[in-house]
Design an enzyme around this catalytic site. Sequence first.
Site, PDB file in Angstrom:
ATOM      1  N   ASP A   1     -61.327 130.590  33.302  1.00 24.50           N
ATOM      2  CA  ASP A   1     -59.861 130.571  33.346  1.00 24.50           C
ATOM      3  C   ASP A   1     -59.259 130.352  31.969  1.00 24.50           C
ATOM      4  O   ASP A   1     -58.148 130.780  31.693  1.00 24.50           O
ATOM      5  CB  ASP A   1     -59.370 129.489  34.312  1.00 24.50           C
ATOM      6  CG  ASP A   1     -59.703 129.908  35.725  1.00 24.50           C
ATOM      7  OD1 ASP A   1     -60.841 129.667  36.160  1.00 24.50           O
ATOM      8  OD2 ASP A   1     -58.840 130.530  36.369  1.00 24.50           O
TER       9      ASP A   1
ATOM     10  N   ARG B   1     -54.836 135.212  42.767  1.00 27.54           N
ATOM     11  CA  ARG B   1     -55.478 134.137  42.006  1.00 27.54           C
ATOM     12  C   ARG B   1     -56.591 134.762  41.177  1.00 27.54           C
ATOM     13  O   ARG B   1     -56.918 135.935  41.349  1.00 27.54           O
ATOM     14  CB  ARG B   1     -55.960 132.968  42.898  1.00 27.54           C
ATOM     15  CG  ARG B   1     -56.412 133.259  44.270  1.00 27.54           C
ATOM     16  CD  ARG B   1     -57.643 134.103  44.356  1.00 27.54           C
ATOM     17  NE  ARG B   1     -58.708 133.541  43.553  1.00 27.54           N
ATOM     18  CZ  ARG B   1     -59.755 134.220  43.134  1.00 27.54           C
ATOM     19  NH1 ARG B   1     -59.901 135.501  43.417  1.00 27.54           N
ATOM     20  NH2 ARG B   1     -60.676 133.650  42.398  1.00 27.54           N
ATOM     21  N   GLY B   2     -57.187 133.942  40.292  1.00 21.85           N
ATOM     22  CA  GLY B   2     -58.156 134.488  39.344  1.00 21.85           C
ATOM     23  C   GLY B   2     -57.407 134.797  38.051  1.00 21.85           C
ATOM     24  O   GLY B   2     -56.345 135.441  38.089  1.00 21.85           O
TER      25      GLY B   2
ATOM     26  N   ASN C   1     -63.521 126.651  34.136  1.00 22.33           N
ATOM     27  CA  ASN C   1     -63.643 127.551  35.293  1.00 22.33           C
ATOM     28  C   ASN C   1     -63.538 126.686  36.548  1.00 22.33           C
ATOM     29  O   ASN C   1     -63.385 125.453  36.479  1.00 22.33           O
ATOM     30  CB  ASN C   1     -64.962 128.332  35.230  1.00 22.33           C
ATOM     31  CG  ASN C   1     -65.017 129.450  36.262  1.00 22.33           C
ATOM     32  OD1 ASN C   1     -64.073 130.215  36.419  1.00 22.33           O
ATOM     33  ND2 ASN C   1     -66.104 129.526  37.013  1.00 22.33           N
TER      34      ASN C   1
ATOM     35  N   GLN D   1     -63.300 129.961  47.665  1.00 24.69           N
ATOM     36  CA  GLN D   1     -63.218 131.317  47.104  1.00 24.69           C
ATOM     37  C   GLN D   1     -64.543 132.062  47.226  1.00 24.69           C
ATOM     38  O   GLN D   1     -64.569 133.288  47.360  1.00 24.69           O
ATOM     39  CB  GLN D   1     -62.819 131.265  45.620  1.00 24.69           C
ATOM     40  CG  GLN D   1     -61.370 130.913  45.355  1.00 24.69           C
ATOM     41  CD  GLN D   1     -61.171 129.434  45.128  1.00 24.69           C
ATOM     42  OE1 GLN D   1     -61.942 128.605  45.612  1.00 24.69           O
ATOM     43  NE2 GLN D   1     -60.129 129.072  44.410  1.00 24.69           N
TER      44      GLN D   1
ATOM     45  N   ARG E   1     -48.899 128.273  37.340  1.00 28.91           N
ATOM     46  CA  ARG E   1     -50.193 127.562  37.351  1.00 28.91           C
ATOM     47  C   ARG E   1     -50.567 127.262  35.904  1.00 28.91           C
ATOM     48  O   ARG E   1     -50.361 128.110  35.028  1.00 28.91           O
ATOM     49  CB  ARG E   1     -51.283 128.403  38.043  1.00 28.91           C
ATOM     50  CG  ARG E   1     -51.077 128.511  39.552  1.00 28.91           C
ATOM     51  CD  ARG E   1     -52.280 129.133  40.240  1.00 28.91           C
ATOM     52  NE  ARG E   1     -53.410 128.214  40.329  1.00 28.91           N
ATOM     53  CZ  ARG E   1     -54.632 128.612  40.696  1.00 28.91           C
ATOM     54  NH1 ARG E   1     -54.887 129.874  40.978  1.00 28.91           N
ATOM     55  NH2 ARG E   1     -55.619 127.733  40.775  1.00 28.91           N
TER      56      ARG E   1
HETATM   57  O1  MRU Z   1     -58.102 128.813  41.567  1.00 33.02           O
HETATM   58  P1  MRU Z   1     -58.518 130.222  41.324  1.00 33.02           P
HETATM   59  O2  MRU Z   1     -59.041 130.912  42.545  1.00 33.02           O
HETATM   60  O3  MRU Z   1     -57.446 131.011  40.630  1.00 33.02           O
HETATM   61  O4  MRU Z   1     -59.728 130.112  40.308  1.00 33.02           O
HETATM   62  C1  MRU Z   1     -60.360 131.271  39.868  1.00 33.02           C
HETATM   63  C2  MRU Z   1     -61.540 131.008  39.016  1.00 33.02           C
HETATM   64  O5  MRU Z   1     -61.857 129.884  38.684  1.00 33.02           O
HETATM   65  C3  MRU Z   1     -62.285 132.207  38.501  1.00 33.02           C
HETATM   66  O6  MRU Z   1     -63.630 131.926  38.352  1.00 33.02           O
HETATM   67  C4  MRU Z   1     -61.714 132.597  37.131  1.00 33.02           C
HETATM   68  O7  MRU Z   1     -60.327 132.764  37.198  1.00 33.02           O
HETATM   69  C5  MRU Z   1     -62.322 133.815  36.616  1.00 33.02           C
HETATM   70  S1  MRU Z   1     -61.607 135.242  37.329  1.00 33.02           S
HETATM   71  C6  MRU Z   1     -62.270 136.632  36.667  1.00 33.02           C
END
Ligand code: MRU
Length: 348
Positions: free
Chosen positions: A239, A47-48, A249, A198, A91
């Site tokens: 994101d 994820r991220g 985000n 997270q 996603r």
């Molecule tokens: O749902 P996730 O864990 O994929 O969300 C991740 C985030 O919101 C992060 O802050 C974003 O992807 C930046 S990653 C460098």
Amino acid sequence: MSIFDVAVWNNGVVRMLDQRLLPQEESYLEFASASEVAEAIRDMVVRGAPAIGCAAAFGVAVEAFRLARDGIPVSWSLAMAPGMERLRLARPTAVNLVWALERMRPLLEGEPALVPERLLAEAEQIRQEDIASCRVMGRLGAAILPRPQGRPLAIMTHCNAGALATAGYGTALGVIRAAVELYKDVVVFATETRPYLQGARLTAWELLRDGIDVTLMTDSMAGHAMSRGLIDVVVVGADRVAANGDAANKIGTYVHAVLARRHAIPFMVACPLSTIDRNAVSGAQIPIEERAPEEVTHCLGHRSAALGVKVFNPAFDVTPAELVSALITEQGVVHAPNTEKIRGLFGC
Ligand code: MRU
């Protein structure tokens, strides 16, 4: 710095650290098709935003090697279409996913026998570029952080925008890592990041492993911490950033941005250009993923809410550009971002 295989190529398969099990267990999984990689993205093995992009690129490569075992297809584009579509749908919010797929697509043309190797080389290139971009963002971001006198610099971050969310080093946590390398006297406040945790599970783990001073708090403690002067700056990842600088985000980011403005604390967003969606005129056009109600009704597998309650569980929110003090990219820092300044980052 800690090194994790967030999404890498390993002897013909895609290897990923299973982030769902952190911080209790550090275990790796291997994926042998685009469908399997798409499932891993959907299930949060990886994820991220930038990490999802890297995983998708390797997902395309592994699919090509899988198909080539039955012979080289007449049309790679046709043969790859179902797998690429599954990856695209994994996603919806992080634009790095689509960005990576679109970068891989032209390589489906050309000498058919060479396609799998060329896709793999491109995926590896995307991975290496992401690490390099994070390093540059770290250096540029650290240079614009406030420098309190006589006490440590206190940086608050939300969610995980670290080595775990990228090919390595991190965006927001890259800025923090660079600040620690440069200034030493840095402390981090990591928000828990309800509902998926997270911050508690990943950011705290990642920073502790690097020996960085990190304090965990629940999301709702941010206002109090700011009002007591405990936070000098907020740095988060993104994101998807719209053409005007509105930044999607992790859910809760918007609240922190409003609080930061209320307390005159700089609020910075660090992300590579691959996270900027120039087709989205503003944040209103960014699709927001809605996730399973169980993430809200349960906490670490245990029900915490009344049976039968309705649930609202958007995974992201949009912080309007007017609340963003600086957008930190590998192409430079944009203060008070707007459409014109963001256009400048792309040179047109
Ligand atoms: O749902 P996730 O864990 O994929 O969300 C991740 C985030 O919101 C992060 O802050 C974003 O992807 C930046 S990653 C460098």
